[in-house]
Motif scaffolding. Structure first.
Motif, PDB file in Angstrom:
ATOM      1  N   ALA A 275     -10.605 163.261  45.675  1.00 23.63           N
ATOM      2  CA  ALA A 275     -11.010 163.864  46.941  1.00 23.63           C
ATOM      3  C   ALA A 275      -9.790 164.337  47.725  1.00 23.63           C
ATOM      4  CB  ALA A 275     -11.806 162.860  47.764  1.00 23.63           C
ATOM      5  N   PRO A 276      -9.835 165.525  48.311  1.00 20.79           N
ATOM      6  CA  PRO A 276      -8.714 166.015  49.129  1.00 20.79           C
ATOM      7  C   PRO A 276      -8.541 165.166  50.387  1.00 20.79           C
ATOM      8  CG  PRO A 276     -10.224 167.799  48.534  1.00 20.79           C
ATOM      9  CD  PRO A 276     -10.906 166.521  48.184  1.00 20.79           C
ATOM     10  N   LEU A 277      -7.285 165.006  50.797  1.00 21.91           N
ATOM     11  CA  LEU A 277      -7.009 164.266  52.025  1.00 21.91           C
ATOM     12  C   LEU A 277      -7.401 165.085  53.247  1.00 21.91           C
ATOM     13  CD1 LEU A 277      -3.458 162.732  51.487  1.00 21.91           C
ATOM     14  CD2 LEU A 277      -5.586 161.473  51.735  1.00 21.91           C
ATOM     15  N   PRO A 278      -7.857 164.432  54.311  1.00 20.75           N
ATOM     16  CA  PRO A 278      -8.003 165.157  55.573  1.00 20.75           C
ATOM     17  C   PRO A 278      -6.622 165.500  56.112  1.00 20.75           C
ATOM     18  CG  PRO A 278      -8.375 162.818  55.912  1.00 20.75           C
ATOM     19  CD  PRO A 278      -8.243 163.023  54.429  1.00 20.75           C
ATOM     20  N   THR A 279      -6.547 166.442  57.020  1.00 19.00           N
ATOM     21  CA  THR A 279      -5.266 166.834  57.597  1.00 19.00           C
ATOM     22  C   THR A 279      -5.370 166.779  59.115  1.00 19.00           C
ATOM     23  OG1 THR A 279      -5.932 169.171  57.529  1.00 19.00           O
ATOM     24  CG2 THR A 279      -4.653 168.328  55.664  1.00 19.00           C
ATOM     25  N   GLY A 280      -4.237 166.871  59.765  1.00 16.29           N
ATOM     26  CA  GLY A 280      -4.225 166.877  61.214  1.00 16.29           C
ATOM     27  C   GLY A 280      -3.553 165.656  61.796  1.00 16.29           C
ATOM     28  N   ALA A 281      -3.186 165.779  63.086  1.00 18.25           N
ATOM     29  CA  ALA A 281      -2.414 164.731  63.755  1.00 18.25           C
ATOM     30  C   ALA A 281      -3.150 163.401  63.792  1.00 18.25           C
ATOM     31  CB  ALA A 281      -2.074 165.188  65.174  1.00 18.25           C
ATOM     32  N   GLU A 282      -4.463 163.423  63.961  1.00 18.06           N
ATOM     33  CA  GLU A 282      -5.212 162.170  64.071  1.00 18.06           C
ATOM     34  C   GLU A 282      -5.103 161.353  62.790  1.00 18.06           C
ATOM     35  OE1 GLU A 282      -9.748 160.568  65.111  1.00 18.06           O
ATOM     36  OE2 GLU A 282      -9.328 162.716  64.936  1.00 18.06           O
ATOM     37  N   PHE A 283      -5.165 162.023  61.647  1.00 18.89           N
ATOM     38  CA  PHE A 283      -5.062 161.335  60.362  1.00 18.89           C
ATOM     39  C   PHE A 283      -3.711 160.652  60.221  1.00 18.89           C
ATOM     40  CE2 PHE A 283      -3.626 161.795  55.875  1.00 18.89           C
ATOM     41  CZ  PHE A 283      -4.419 160.804  55.330  1.00 18.89           C
ATOM     42  N   TYR A 284      -2.616 161.342  60.553  1.00 19.02           N
ATOM     43  CA  TYR A 284      -1.278 160.762  60.421  1.00 19.02           C
ATOM     44  C   TYR A 284      -1.044 159.663  61.450  1.00 19.02           C
ATOM     45  CZ  TYR A 284      -0.826 165.061  57.742  1.00 19.02           C
ATOM     46  OH  TYR A 284      -1.034 166.072  56.848  1.00 19.02           O
ATOM     47  N   GLU A 285      -1.577 159.833  62.652  1.00 18.74           N
ATOM     48  CA  GLU A 285      -1.410 158.802  63.674  1.00 18.74           C
ATOM     49  C   GLU A 285      -2.124 157.515  63.269  1.00 18.74           C
ATOM     50  OE1 GLU A 285      -2.839 160.744  67.132  1.00 18.74           O
ATOM     51  OE2 GLU A 285      -1.051 162.001  67.373  1.00 18.74           O
ATOM     52  N   ARG A 286      -3.319 157.631  62.680  1.00 18.83           N
ATOM     53  CA  ARG A 286      -4.009 156.430  62.215  1.00 18.83           C
ATOM     54  C   ARG A 286      -3.228 155.746  61.104  1.00 18.83           C
ATOM     55  NH1 ARG A 286     -10.237 158.613  61.819  1.00 18.83           N
ATOM     56  NH2 ARG A 286     -10.864 158.202  63.982  1.00 18.83           N
ATOM     57  N   LEU A 287      -2.620 156.531  60.224  1.00 14.81           N
ATOM     58  CA  LEU A 287      -1.815 155.946  59.158  1.00 14.81           C
ATOM     59  C   LEU A 287      -0.682 155.126  59.746  1.00 14.81           C
ATOM     60  CD1 LEU A 287      -0.912 155.584  56.235  1.00 14.81           C
ATOM     61  CD2 LEU A 287       0.211 157.820  56.372  1.00 14.81           C
ATOM     62  N   VAL A 288      -0.017 155.652  60.761  1.00 13.62           N
ATOM     63  CA  VAL A 288       1.087 154.931  61.390  1.00 13.62           C
ATOM     64  C   VAL A 288       0.581 153.664  62.083  1.00 13.62           C
ATOM     65  CG1 VAL A 288       2.806 155.052  63.229  1.00 13.62           C
ATOM     66  CG2 VAL A 288       2.542 156.960  61.638  1.00 13.62           C
ATOM     67  N   ILE A 289      -0.590 153.724  62.711  1.00 17.52           N
ATOM     68  CA  ILE A 289      -1.165 152.537  63.348  1.00 17.52           C
ATOM     69  C   ILE A 289      -1.367 151.430  62.319  1.00 17.52           C
ATOM     70  CG2 ILE A 289      -3.267 151.616  64.406  1.00 17.52           C
ATOM     71  CD1 ILE A 289      -3.511 154.293  65.899  1.00 17.52           C
ATOM     72  N   HIS A 290      -1.889 151.780  61.147  1.00 15.50           N
ATOM     73  CA  HIS A 290      -2.119 150.773  60.112  1.00 15.50           C
ATOM     74  C   HIS A 290      -0.811 150.316  59.469  1.00 15.50           C
ATOM     75  CE1 HIS A 290      -6.278 151.324  60.783  1.00 15.50           C
ATOM     76  NE2 HIS A 290      -6.379 152.492  60.196  1.00 15.50           N
ATOM     77  N   LEU A 291       0.213 151.164  59.498  1.00 18.68           N
ATOM     78  CA  LEU A 291       1.528 150.749  59.029  1.00 18.68           C
ATOM     79  C   LEU A 291       2.139 149.715  59.972  1.00 18.68           C
ATOM     80  CD1 LEU A 291       3.056 154.158  57.912  1.00 18.68           C
ATOM     81  CD2 LEU A 291       2.854 152.148  56.465  1.00 18.68           C
ATOM     82  N   GLU A 292       1.945 149.916  61.263  1.00 13.73           N
ATOM     83  CA  GLU A 292       2.528 149.012  62.247  1.00 13.73           C
ATOM     84  C   GLU A 292       1.715 147.730  62.414  1.00 13.73           C
ATOM     85  OE1 GLU A 292       2.714 151.551  65.634  1.00 13.73           O
ATOM     86  OE2 GLU A 292       4.621 152.482  65.018  1.00 13.73           O
ATOM     87  N   ASP A 293       0.463 147.770  61.946  1.00 14.31           N
ATOM     88  CA  ASP A 293      -0.386 146.581  62.021  1.00 14.31           C
ATOM     89  C   ASP A 293      -0.052 145.670  60.843  1.00 14.31           C
ATOM     90  OD1 ASP A 293      -2.303 144.726  62.582  1.00 14.31           O
ATOM     91  OD2 ASP A 293      -3.994 145.962  61.946  1.00 14.31           O
ATOM     92  N   VAL A 294       1.145 145.103  60.883  1.00 10.60           N
ATOM     93  CA  VAL A 294       1.682 144.359  59.743  1.00 10.60           C
ATOM     94  C   VAL A 294       0.971 143.019  59.608  1.00 10.60           C
ATOM     95  CG1 VAL A 294       3.754 143.332  58.754  1.00 10.60           C
ATOM     96  CG2 VAL A 294       3.902 145.493  60.008  1.00 10.60           C
ATOM     97  N   ASP A 295       0.593 142.689  58.386  1.00 11.82           N
ATOM     98  CA  ASP A 295      -0.007 141.393  58.101  1.00 11.82           C
ATOM     99  C   ASP A 295       1.069 140.314  58.223  1.00 11.82           C
ATOM    100  OD1 ASP A 295      -1.311 139.180  57.161  1.00 11.82           O
ATOM    101  OD2 ASP A 295      -2.088 140.122  55.347  1.00 11.82           O
ATOM    102  N   ALA A 296       0.896 139.405  59.184  1.00  7.35           N
ATOM    103  CA  ALA A 296       1.903 138.375  59.426  1.00  7.35           C
ATOM    104  C   ALA A 296       2.082 137.452  58.233  1.00  7.35           C
ATOM    105  CB  ALA A 296       1.512 137.557  60.666  1.00  7.35           C
ATOM    106  N   GLU A 297       1.081 137.382  57.357  1.00  9.40           N
ATOM    107  CA  GLU A 297       1.159 136.502  56.196  1.00  9.40           C
ATOM    108  C   GLU A 297       1.746 137.194  54.971  1.00  9.40           C
ATOM    109  OE1 GLU A 297      -2.680 134.859  55.524  1.00  9.40           O
ATOM    110  OE2 GLU A 297      -2.776 133.819  57.453  1.00  9.40           O
ATOM    111  N   CYS A 298       2.258 138.404  55.163  1.00  9.59           N
ATOM    112  CA  CYS A 298       2.854 139.129  54.036  1.00  9.59           C
ATOM    113  C   CYS A 298       4.371 139.002  54.092  1.00  9.59           C
ATOM    114  CB  CYS A 298       2.458 140.602  54.076  1.00  9.59           C
ATOM    115  SG  CYS A 298       3.223 141.592  52.764  1.00  9.59           S
ATOM    116  N   PRO A 299       4.954 138.147  53.246  1.00 15.49           N
ATOM    117  CA  PRO A 299       6.408 137.973  53.270  1.00 15.49           C
ATOM    118  C   PRO A 299       7.138 138.985  52.387  1.00 15.49           C
ATOM    119  CG  PRO A 299       5.451 136.420  51.741  1.00 15.49           C
ATOM    120  CD  PRO A 299       4.301 137.225  52.310  1.00 15.49           C
TER     121      PRO A 299
END
Length: 357
Positions: free
Chosen positions: A156-180
């Protein structure tokens, strides 16, 4: 005898080499004067002190060609988790790949690397790697070698646009504290244009989201609740304009190496496969793929609804079927003229759990 006359007095003319030296000196003096004046003006602007080093430009790093060399300069955005950097890298890939269709992004937080995957105009699979130094490398595989005839398979093709990239960054910064260990986030899409984000700790799936909604990741298909969760996700993101014609459940350390659920949707041109890998493996939480009708081997024209599949019935069949590598297929049976649940062992059941053979 009169003394001989001396040579006539001549006017001396500078040689060509002397003229060149004089001109060079004049140019150097002029350049030095200009630099001094510019520096004096800059010092006056900064209160008589040397001005601090200017920050890097916000323009994107220049990409190299297709020879695999790195791009020039450092990241103009400072971090690979900047949405603008991610957007630039996708655009750079599209500019340097003929007819590129992006299907996956994967960002490594600690390593500060990003890979962009997708297909070019010839259906070859392309992977481009970026870092804080810009473009790093590219690899491509021939679709004819990896997947049979060209255009028989497409993610499936990826969606594009600022909202898609901003959500990706949000999930990148939402670091799992139990992941060493090594933390990465992958972004894929569904044919219904919903973004799926998968977070990995040392290559193991730990958390996942559909857009902003976190989805459950059961440890196993141990009970009806977990089975229901595994079934719900692919149905929820399936293409709304196609009927569901089959479902496959893999469980208990399946022979294919992962546990999850596949939902098949047909039409005259081909079929879509939406797959959920929700048991903590190394695959993206949900993926969708289009397949050519040439690879289809089952009867179409019958639609299966999610509410027809009872997780309690599935749990009972799983517990009663002696099958080292668990596999249940829910598909239309021409022999029984109904949808049936078929185990790898050969046992076949009605949707209500009645044994048919």
């Amino acid at each position: 005898m009169p003394a001989p006359q001396g040579p006539a007095t001549r006017r001396r003319i500078p040689s060509t080499m002397s003229l060149a030296a004089i001109l060079t000196l004049a140019v150097l003096v002029a350049a030095t004067t200009i630099r001094w004046a510019a520096g004096q003006q800059e010092r006056e602007r900064c209160g008589g002190q040397p001005c601090p080093q200017a920050s890097p430009s916000t323009s994107a790093p220049s990409s190299s060609g297709q020879d695999g060399t790195t791009g020039t300069g450092g990241s103009r955005h400072g971090s690979i988790t900047d949405p603008e950097f991610i957007a630039w890298a996708v655009a750079d890939t599209e500019d340097n790949t003929d007819g590129f269709t992006p299907t996956k992004l994967r960002v490594g937080v600690l390593a500060e690397t990003m890979t962009i995957s997708g297909y070019d105009a010839s259906s070859a699979y392309v992977i481009r790697r970026y870092s804080t130094n810009g473009f790093e490398s590219e690899s491509r595989s021939d679709a004819a070698e990896d997947q049979g005839p060209a255009s028989t398979s497409m993610e499936a093709p990826l969606p594009t646009g600022a909202e898609f990239y901003e959500r990706l960054v949000i999930h990148l910064e939402d670091v799992d504290a139990e992941c060493p260990g090594r933390l990465e986030v992958s972004a894929t899409s569904t044919w219904s244009q919903q973004a799926v984000y998968s977070q990995f700790c040392s290559y193991r799936l730990t958390r996942a989201w559909v857009n902003e909604t976190q989805i459950p990741l059961p440890d196993s298909f141990s009970d009806a609740t977990a089975i229901s969760e595994v079934l719900d996700q692919p149905f929820a993101v399936a293409a709304p304009d196609r009927p569901v014609t089959g479902v496959v459940l893999r469980y208990g350390n399946s022979r294919e190496g992962w546990d999850g659920c596949l939902v098949y949707q047909d039409n005259a041109e081909g079929f879509l496969v939406t797959t959920s890998h929700l048991t903590g493996g190394s695959d993206d939480a949900i993926t969708t793929r289009w397949m050519s009708s040439r690879t289809r081997s089952w009867e179409t024209g019958h639609e299966l609804n999610r509410d027809e599949i009872d997780p309690t019935v599935i749990e009972t069949i799983m517990n009663s079927t002696i099958d080292e590598h668990g596999l249940l297929t829910i598909i239309w049976s021409t022999g029984f003229e109904q949808f049936t649940i078929q185990a790898r062992s050969g046992a076949e059941y009605a949707l209500d759990g009645t044994r048919l053979n």
